[in-house]
Scaffold this active site. Sequence first.
Site, PDB file in Angstrom:
ATOM      1  N   ARG A  25       0.819  -1.215   0.000  1.00 36.42           N
ATOM      2  CA  ARG A  25       0.000   0.000   0.000  1.00 36.42           C
ATOM      3  C   ARG A  25       0.859   1.275   0.000  1.00 36.42           C
ATOM      4  O   ARG A  25       0.431   2.316   0.496  1.00 36.42           O
ATOM      5  CB  ARG A  25      -0.948   0.044   1.206  1.00 36.42           C
ATOM      6  N   ARG A  29      -2.585   6.880   0.715  1.00 37.97           N
ATOM      7  CA  ARG A  29      -3.037   8.090   1.406  1.00 37.97           C
ATOM      8  C   ARG A  29      -2.098   8.682   2.442  1.00 37.97           C
ATOM      9  O   ARG A  29      -2.312   9.787   2.896  1.00 37.97           O
ATOM     10  CB  ARG A  29      -4.375   7.793   2.081  1.00 37.97           C
ATOM     11  N   ARG A  38      -6.119  12.886  -4.968  1.00 35.39           N
ATOM     12  CA  ARG A  38      -7.330  12.174  -4.581  1.00 35.39           C
ATOM     13  C   ARG A  38      -8.468  13.127  -4.199  1.00 35.39           C
ATOM     14  O   ARG A  38      -9.644  12.787  -4.362  1.00 35.39           O
ATOM     15  CB  ARG A  38      -6.978  11.240  -3.420  1.00 35.39           C
ATOM     16  N   ASP A  74      -6.280  -1.668  -7.817  1.00 34.59           N
ATOM     17  CA  ASP A  74      -6.912  -2.318  -6.674  1.00 34.59           C
ATOM     18  C   ASP A  74      -7.196  -3.766  -7.031  1.00 34.59           C
ATOM     19  O   ASP A  74      -7.358  -4.096  -8.206  1.00 34.59           O
ATOM     20  CB  ASP A  74      -8.219  -1.616  -6.288  1.00 34.59           C
ATOM     21  N   TYR A 151     -15.112 -10.861  -0.895  1.00 37.70           N
ATOM     22  CA  TYR A 151     -15.770  -9.571  -1.190  1.00 37.70           C
ATOM     23  C   TYR A 151     -17.032  -9.768  -2.013  1.00 37.70           C
ATOM     24  O   TYR A 151     -18.057  -9.123  -1.781  1.00 37.70           O
ATOM     25  CB  TYR A 151     -14.822  -8.643  -1.949  1.00 37.70           C
TER      26      TYR A 151
HETATM   27  O1  CP3 Z   1       0.314  -1.365  -2.705  1.00 34.17           O
HETATM   28  C1  CP3 Z   1       0.045  -0.334  -3.355  1.00 34.17           C
HETATM   29  O2  CP3 Z   1       0.442   0.788  -3.040  1.00 34.17           O
HETATM   30  C2  CP3 Z   1      -0.706  -0.468  -4.654  1.00 34.17           C
HETATM   31  C3  CP3 Z   1      -2.059  -0.058  -4.569  1.00 34.17           C
HETATM   32  C4  CP3 Z   1      -3.079  -0.951  -3.900  1.00 34.17           C
HETATM   33  C5  CP3 Z   1      -4.336  -0.458  -3.486  1.00 34.17           C
HETATM   34  N1  CP3 Z   1      -5.106  -1.505  -3.106  1.00 34.17           N
HETATM   35  C6  CP3 Z   1      -4.729   0.948  -3.511  1.00 34.17           C
HETATM   36  C7  CP3 Z   1      -5.855   1.383  -2.679  1.00 34.17           C
HETATM   37  C8  CP3 Z   1      -3.085  -2.326  -3.672  1.00 34.17           C
HETATM   38  C9  CP3 Z   1      -1.968  -3.344  -3.875  1.00 34.17           C
HETATM   39  C10 CP3 Z   1      -4.381  -2.651  -3.189  1.00 34.17           C
HETATM   40  C11 CP3 Z   1      -4.805  -4.022  -2.916  1.00 34.17           C
HETATM   41  C12 CP3 Z   1      -6.012  -4.236  -2.116  1.00 34.17           C
HETATM   42  N2  CP3 Z   1      -7.230  -3.646  -2.247  1.00 34.17           N
HETATM   43  C13 CP3 Z   1      -6.123  -5.223  -1.135  1.00 34.17           C
HETATM   44  C14 CP3 Z   1      -5.031  -6.171  -0.767  1.00 34.17           C
HETATM   45  C15 CP3 Z   1      -3.978  -5.451  -0.035  1.00 34.17           C
HETATM   46  C16 CP3 Z   1      -4.048  -5.627   1.435  1.00 34.17           C
HETATM   47  O3  CP3 Z   1      -3.892  -4.630   2.112  1.00 34.17           O
HETATM   48  O4  CP3 Z   1      -4.183  -6.778   1.889  1.00 34.17           O
HETATM   49  C17 CP3 Z   1      -7.428  -5.174  -0.615  1.00 34.17           C
HETATM   50  C18 CP3 Z   1      -7.982  -6.030   0.484  1.00 34.17           C
HETATM   51  C19 CP3 Z   1      -8.114  -4.188  -1.342  1.00 34.17           C
HETATM   52  C20 CP3 Z   1      -9.538  -3.793  -1.212  1.00 34.17           C
HETATM   53  C21 CP3 Z   1      -9.647  -2.387  -0.777  1.00 34.17           C
HETATM   54  N3  CP3 Z   1      -9.340  -1.300  -1.557  1.00 34.17           N
HETATM   55  C22 CP3 Z   1     -10.085  -1.897   0.480  1.00 34.17           C
HETATM   56  C23 CP3 Z   1     -10.482  -2.758   1.649  1.00 34.17           C
HETATM   57  C24 CP3 Z   1     -10.032  -0.502   0.399  1.00 34.17           C
HETATM   58  C25 CP3 Z   1     -10.469   0.480   1.445  1.00 34.17           C
HETATM   59  C26 CP3 Z   1      -9.328   0.694   2.361  1.00 34.17           C
HETATM   60  C27 CP3 Z   1      -9.526   1.893   3.223  1.00 34.17           C
HETATM   61  O5  CP3 Z   1      -8.841   1.906   4.252  1.00 34.17           O
HETATM   62  O6  CP3 Z   1     -10.285   2.790   2.866  1.00 34.17           O
HETATM   63  C28 CP3 Z   1      -9.526  -0.146  -0.853  1.00 34.17           C
HETATM   64  C29 CP3 Z   1      -9.280   1.208  -1.351  1.00 34.17           C
HETATM   65  C30 CP3 Z   1      -7.870   1.531  -1.712  1.00 34.17           C
HETATM   66  N4  CP3 Z   1      -7.063   0.752  -2.458  1.00 34.17           N
HETATM   67  C31 CP3 Z   1      -7.184   2.748  -1.399  1.00 34.17           C
HETATM   68  C32 CP3 Z   1      -5.932   2.652  -2.005  1.00 34.17           C
HETATM   69  C33 CP3 Z   1      -4.856   3.702  -2.024  1.00 34.17           C
HETATM   70  C34 CP3 Z   1      -7.753   3.916  -0.626  1.00 34.17           C
HETATM   71  C35 CP3 Z   1      -8.623   4.656  -1.571  1.00 34.17           C
HETATM   72  C36 CP3 Z   1      -8.722   6.100  -1.251  1.00 34.17           C
HETATM   73  O7  CP3 Z   1      -7.851   6.878  -1.680  1.00 34.17           O
HETATM   74  O8  CP3 Z   1      -9.715   6.474  -0.610  1.00 34.17           O
END
Ligand code: CP3
Length: 356
Positions: A25, A29, A38, A74, A151
Amino acid sequence: MPYDDTFLRACRRQPTEYTPMWMMRQAGRYLPEYRAIREKRGFLEMCRTPELAVEVSMQPVDLVGVDAAIMFSDILVSFPGMGLDLEFAKGEGPVIHNPVRTAADVAKLRIADPHEHTGFVMETIKILRRELEHKVPLIGFAGAPFTLASYAIEGHGTRDYENCKALMWSDPAAWDSLLEKFGSTTIAYLNAQIDAGAQVIQLFDSWVGYVAPRDYERSVLPHTKRVIDAVTAHGREVVKGGVPVIHFANGATSMMDLVQKAGGDVIGVDWRLDMGLAVEQIDERFAIQGNIDPVALFAPDEEIERMVVDILEKFGTRPGHIFNLGHGIHKTSDPEKARTMLRFVHEHSRRIRSGS
Ligand code: CP3
């Protein structure tokens, strides 16, 4: 700047001068530069706009100095192509408006075409490879079948997985068919990422730690293994030396034997397992990625340094260590702390690896 392939070498268990580090990640953010973009754009819109996805993928490379880039996207971007109505609702995370609950729902799902439905990802990868030419390697990724299915079934993030497990136990045929559809979509999607230029693939099984080992072995492992085997075979066909697969099964440190059976070149380890035990439990044919507590970024520098040294010393001097957080970086983390951690990892691993 010369191209630095230390990360790729570590994935292949070749000797390196220092231990490379990236953070799950990392494109996100905690960086004010991410938040600035964003503020004006929707999350999925950012994923679907290659120039924005490229910009935020480059931020941790340029601002923190990590040893690998991961494309900004994502794990859920293939959902619309399968017929799943995905939305990132404000403050709620992902929501699927038509969750999968029955065998009839499973039957309706399509296998997504990676180019037709997620062509923007391949475009992002192609541009990123050019941008990273004199920098570091690029990681592509996808969700593992279980995490994607969880999901699709629950419709949102959860802690109990009651609908998901109920389907797994009550209708094993529908369950297997569902995970097969996610598996087939993911194989095509990852193979297309490799064709576009992804040099390493990470498979995220983020929520599999909620499954009992017995259920993992029977109902999850075969599907994960199928994806890893297919992607590994494709990588060997198109890239000399192959495309390493990082298998990250979060929360699954009580069943590392089964996780290894599902395969991969690198086993990702969360922070719940001491690195000393990880080295004992994970066969030498795998590299290891991990595993500092993500919340360590909130500790004083001296404590971060001690935690880093502890992990590096316990891994030892053999090849095949990629330093990472045990899970994603928290959104309130201070980027300066990440730079400090990276400096400790580089300095101490050089010292330990040179035997001084
Ligand atoms: O690693 C990286 O930097 C690459 C980007 C990346 C994102 N999501 C960006 C993102 C990666 C590799 C993911 C994978 C992802 N997405 C996973 C597996 C990773 C892990 O942590 O186990 C999962 C479970 C998801 C599903 C997902 N996407 C969730 C649960 C959320 C909400 C999280 C939250 O705290 O709000 C997201 C959104 C998301 N994906 C964000 C980002 C930067 C936040 C979006 C925003 O800017 O509001």
